[in-house]
Motif scaffolding. Structure first.
Motif, PDB file in Angstrom:
ATOM      1  N   VAL A 183       0.867  -1.176   0.000  1.00  0.00           N
ATOM      2  CA  VAL A 183       0.000   0.000   0.000  1.00  0.00           C
ATOM      3  C   VAL A 183       0.906   1.228   0.000  1.00  0.00           C
ATOM      4  N   PRO A 184       0.477   2.317  -0.631  1.00  0.00           N
ATOM      5  CA  PRO A 184       1.334   3.504  -0.692  1.00  0.00           C
ATOM      6  C   PRO A 184       1.308   4.310   0.585  1.00  0.00           C
ATOM      7  N   GLY A 185       2.321   5.150   0.738  1.00  0.00           N
ATOM      8  CA  GLY A 185       2.300   6.145   1.794  1.00  0.00           C
ATOM      9  C   GLY A 185       1.372   7.279   1.398  1.00  0.00           C
ATOM     10  N   THR A 186       1.317   8.329   2.227  1.00  0.00           N
ATOM     11  CA  THR A 186       0.411   9.446   1.958  1.00  0.00           C
ATOM     12  C   THR A 186       1.035  10.761   2.414  1.00  0.00           C
ATOM     13  N   TYR A 187       0.481  11.859   1.917  1.00  0.00           N
ATOM     14  CA  TYR A 187       0.851  13.179   2.426  1.00  0.00           C
ATOM     15  C   TYR A 187       0.249  13.357   3.814  1.00  0.00           C
ATOM     16  N   PHE A 188       1.018  13.942   4.710  1.00  0.00           N
ATOM     17  CA  PHE A 188       0.535  14.121   6.074  1.00  0.00           C
ATOM     18  C   PHE A 188       0.508  15.580   6.514  1.00  0.00           C
ATOM     19  N   ALA A 189       1.075  16.495   5.729  1.00  0.00           N
ATOM     20  CA  ALA A 189       1.048  17.915   6.080  1.00  0.00           C
ATOM     21  C   ALA A 189       1.208  18.743   4.819  1.00  0.00           C
ATOM     22  N   THR A 190       0.602  19.934   4.822  1.00  0.00           N
ATOM     23  CA  THR A 190       0.708  20.832   3.673  1.00  0.00           C
ATOM     24  C   THR A 190       0.700  22.277   4.137  1.00  0.00           C
ATOM     25  N   ALA A 191       1.306  23.154   3.333  1.00  0.00           N
ATOM     26  CA  ALA A 191       1.347  24.587   3.632  1.00  0.00           C
ATOM     27  C   ALA A 191       1.387  25.344   2.312  1.00  0.00           C
ATOM     28  N   PHE A 192       1.269  26.677   2.406  1.00  0.00           N
ATOM     29  CA  PHE A 192       1.162  27.503   1.203  1.00  0.00           C
ATOM     30  C   PHE A 192       2.025  28.743   1.358  1.00  0.00           C
ATOM     31  N   ALA A 193       2.794  29.055   0.321  1.00  0.00           N
ATOM     32  CA  ALA A 193       3.582  30.292   0.277  1.00  0.00           C
ATOM     33  C   ALA A 193       2.974  31.185  -0.792  1.00  0.00           C
ATOM     34  N   ASP A 194       2.288  32.227  -0.375  1.00  0.00           N
ATOM     35  CA  ASP A 194       1.637  33.125  -1.324  1.00  0.00           C
ATOM     36  C   ASP A 194       2.679  33.970  -2.053  1.00  0.00           C
ATOM     37  N   LYS A 195       2.213  34.783  -2.992  1.00  0.00           N
ATOM     38  CA  LYS A 195       3.115  35.598  -3.805  1.00  0.00           C
ATOM     39  C   LYS A 195       4.108  36.368  -2.936  1.00  0.00           C
ATOM     40  N   GLY A 196       5.376  36.243  -3.264  1.00  0.00           N
ATOM     41  CA  GLY A 196       6.410  37.003  -2.583  1.00  0.00           C
ATOM     42  C   GLY A 196       6.846  36.466  -1.238  1.00  0.00           C
ATOM     43  N   LYS A 197       6.130  35.490  -0.677  1.00  0.00           N
ATOM     44  CA  LYS A 197       6.483  34.938   0.629  1.00  0.00           C
ATOM     45  C   LYS A 197       7.669  33.981   0.474  1.00  0.00           C
ATOM     46  N   SER A 198       8.661  34.138   1.338  1.00  0.00           N
ATOM     47  CA  SER A 198       9.892  33.351   1.228  1.00  0.00           C
ATOM     48  C   SER A 198       9.818  32.023   1.958  1.00  0.00           C
ATOM     49  N   ALA A 199       8.705  31.768   2.665  1.00  0.00           N
ATOM     50  CA  ALA A 199       8.548  30.490   3.376  1.00  0.00           C
ATOM     51  C   ALA A 199       7.063  30.141   3.419  1.00  0.00           C
ATOM     52  N   PRO A 200       6.728  28.861   3.400  1.00  0.00           N
ATOM     53  CA  PRO A 200       5.325  28.453   3.500  1.00  0.00           C
ATOM     54  C   PRO A 200       4.802  28.690   4.909  1.00  0.00           C
ATOM     55  N   SER A 201       3.500  28.909   5.022  1.00  0.00           N
ATOM     56  CA  SER A 201       2.895  29.145   6.335  1.00  0.00           C
ATOM     57  C   SER A 201       1.542  28.450   6.392  1.00  0.00           C
ATOM     58  N   GLY A 202       0.965  28.429   7.601  1.00  0.00           N
ATOM     59  CA  GLY A 202      -0.348  27.830   7.787  1.00  0.00           C
ATOM     60  C   GLY A 202      -0.338  26.317   7.611  1.00  0.00           C
ATOM     61  N   TRP A 203       0.646  25.653   8.196  1.00  0.00           N
ATOM     62  CA  TRP A 203       0.746  24.207   8.056  1.00  0.00           C
ATOM     63  C   TRP A 203      -0.515  23.527   8.577  1.00  0.00           C
ATOM     64  N   LYS A 204      -1.038  22.583   7.766  1.00  0.00           N
ATOM     65  CA  LYS A 204      -2.248  21.853   8.135  1.00  0.00           C
ATOM     66  C   LYS A 204      -2.008  20.351   7.997  1.00  0.00           C
ATOM     67  N   GLU A 205      -2.687  19.606   8.852  1.00  0.00           N
ATOM     68  CA  GLU A 205      -2.611  18.145   8.759  1.00  0.00           C
ATOM     69  C   GLU A 205      -3.392  17.669   7.538  1.00  0.00           C
ATOM     70  N   VAL A 206      -2.837  16.678   6.841  1.00  0.00           N
ATOM     71  CA  VAL A 206      -3.542  15.999   5.756  1.00  0.00           C
ATOM     72  C   VAL A 206      -3.924  14.617   6.278  1.00  0.00           C
ATOM     73  N   ASN A 207      -5.214  14.405   6.441  1.00  0.00           N
ATOM     74  CA  ASN A 207      -5.694  13.152   7.037  1.00  0.00           C
ATOM     75  C   ASN A 207      -6.086  12.181   5.930  1.00  0.00           C
ATOM     76  N   GLU A 208      -5.089  11.507   5.370  1.00  0.00           N
ATOM     77  CA  GLU A 208      -5.290  10.508   4.333  1.00  0.00           C
ATOM     78  C   GLU A 208      -4.534   9.233   4.701  1.00  0.00           C
ATOM     79  N   ARG A 209      -5.087   8.094   4.280  1.00  0.00           N
ATOM     80  CA  ARG A 209      -4.428   6.830   4.590  1.00  0.00           C
ATOM     81  C   ARG A 209      -4.928   5.726   3.672  1.00  0.00           C
ATOM     82  N   TYR A 210      -4.032   4.819   3.323  1.00  0.00           N
ATOM     83  CA  TYR A 210      -4.406   3.605   2.598  1.00  0.00           C
ATOM     84  C   TYR A 210      -4.356   2.430   3.570  1.00  0.00           C
ATOM     85  N   VAL A 211      -5.386   1.577   3.509  1.00  0.00           N
ATOM     86  CA  VAL A 211      -5.484   0.432   4.413  1.00  0.00           C
ATOM     87  C   VAL A 211      -5.679  -0.831   3.584  1.00  0.00           C
TER      88      VAL A 211
END
Length: 371
Positions: free
Chosen positions: A230-258
């Protein structure tokens, strides 16, 4: 310098992950101007059959880092999910109706190889330096691969320009030392290292010409152990808007293969595991010579979205395959009415039958190979 593409009209149909039906001779042709000011002809699909898929520029331009993926990601399942999962994350920021897809063109092989190296062997390396004693428990390789995807939009001037970038960081859940020693990396440590590396990568992307004001999506992918089915999954994501030098607003990604049948101690999947076991039991009773039934369920926010079922058979006659497929179809409708299901029946001779049912449909698509 931003890359621009001059547009003229023709047609074609191509969907990322979709089917390729016969639509007709019309095509939409695009002239792509690269950094050397050389024009190349590519195409944009006129038709989008499913809002879940992006229209894709063709002929496909492969990512410059594609050659590294096989050696850096352990299983074919992880290779596929690292790309498809990043597309799902990207769609939250770059909607599929207004953006076009192209594989990443801004991180070349040399750059990716440098970033994937240890900092002790390459000053650009994002992985930690190796201890003098070579202790794998203290210095595992965290970052296994970098996936880049580009998202483009059509302007009022009938030009197509880069409007978004997504970066997926494939991270090792287990580090395999050359001597065969295995080091398991905790989820907490994986998240800590992944976020720190994401900050550096976005900062470096901003330093590239033309990328200062391009929004960037980042996802952290936890790849499975070697030989996992079974594959792994993404567990976190964030977004760097225009001009931002680092991503912010990290959120959990609740996905899983069983994998089903699942172990009895997995409480979160007890109900669906019982359903799958009853489905399998019906097959075993109807066909006592049957070998095995394996299901892979995809869960998002603790709800199963889809299941793929692989069924190897030992039947010899085509009439047996037809009878078995009819039996399966009725039981898929009975046991899995509200989720997407794909059932593949195979034998030593290859594919025998395919059954596909979308959630809520009363009539699945059924194909018996050879008919």
């Amino acid at each position: 310098m931003k890359r621009l593409f001059v547009l003229s009209i023709i047609s074609a149909v191509l969907l990322l992950g979709g089917c390729l039906p016969s639509i007709g001779p019309e095509k939409e042709e695009v002239i792509q101007e690269n950094e050397e000011l050389i024009e190349e002809t590519v195409m944009i699909p006129d038709v989008q059959l499913n809002d879940d898929f992006y229209k894709v520029l063709t002929p496909l331009k492969k990512s410059a880092t594609r050659g590294l993926v096989v050696s850096n990601i352990y299983t074919k399942y992880d290779i596929q999910e690292a790309e498809e999962g990043l597309i799902r994350l990207s769609a939250q920021h770059f909607d599929t109706k207004n953006y076009l897809f192209q594989e990443g063109q801004y991180i070349d092989t040399a750059t990716a190889s440098a970033w994937l190296a240890r900092s002790s062997t390459n000053k650009e390396g994002l992985n930690p330096p190796e201890n003098e004693g070579g202790d794998a428990e203290e210095t595992p390789i965290y970052l296994a691969h970098i996936i880049e995807q580009n998202y483009l939009t059509l302007t009022d001037e009938k030009k197509v320009r880069l409007s978004g970038i997504s970066i997926g960081l494939a991270l090792n859940s287990v580090y395999y030392e050359r001597g065969g020693k295995e080091t398991t990396i905790s989820d907490k440590e994986l998240e800590k290292q992944g976020i720190a590396m994401a900050d550096k990568i976005v900062s470096r992307m901003r330093a590239k010409e033309g990328l200062q004001d391009i929004p960037i999506v980042v996802g952290l992918f936890k790849q499975e152990k070697r030989n996992a089915i079974v594959p792994g999954t993404y567990f976190a994501t964030a977004f760097a808007d225009k001009g931002k030098s680092a991503p912010s607003g990290w959120k959990e990604v609740n996905e899983r293969y069983v994998l089903f049948p699942a172990p009895a101690d997995i409480d979160n999947y007890r109900e669906i595991n019982t359903t799958f076991s009853n489905f399998k039991q019906d097959i075993d009773e109807y066909f006592p010579s049957f070998v095995n039934v394996i299901g892979k369920g995809f869960f998002k926010d603790n709800r199963m979205q889809s299941i793929s079922i692989d069924i190897p058979i030992q039947f010899f006659g085509k009439s047996e395959v037809i009878g078995f497929t009819q039996f399966l179809t009725s039981h898929i409708i009975k046991y899995f009415p509200n989720i997407d299901v794909e059932v593949s029946v195979t034998s030593v001779n290859g594919p025998e039958a395919l059954i596909v049912k979308e959630a809520g449909d009363d009539e699945p698509f059924v194909h018996i190979y050879g008919y």
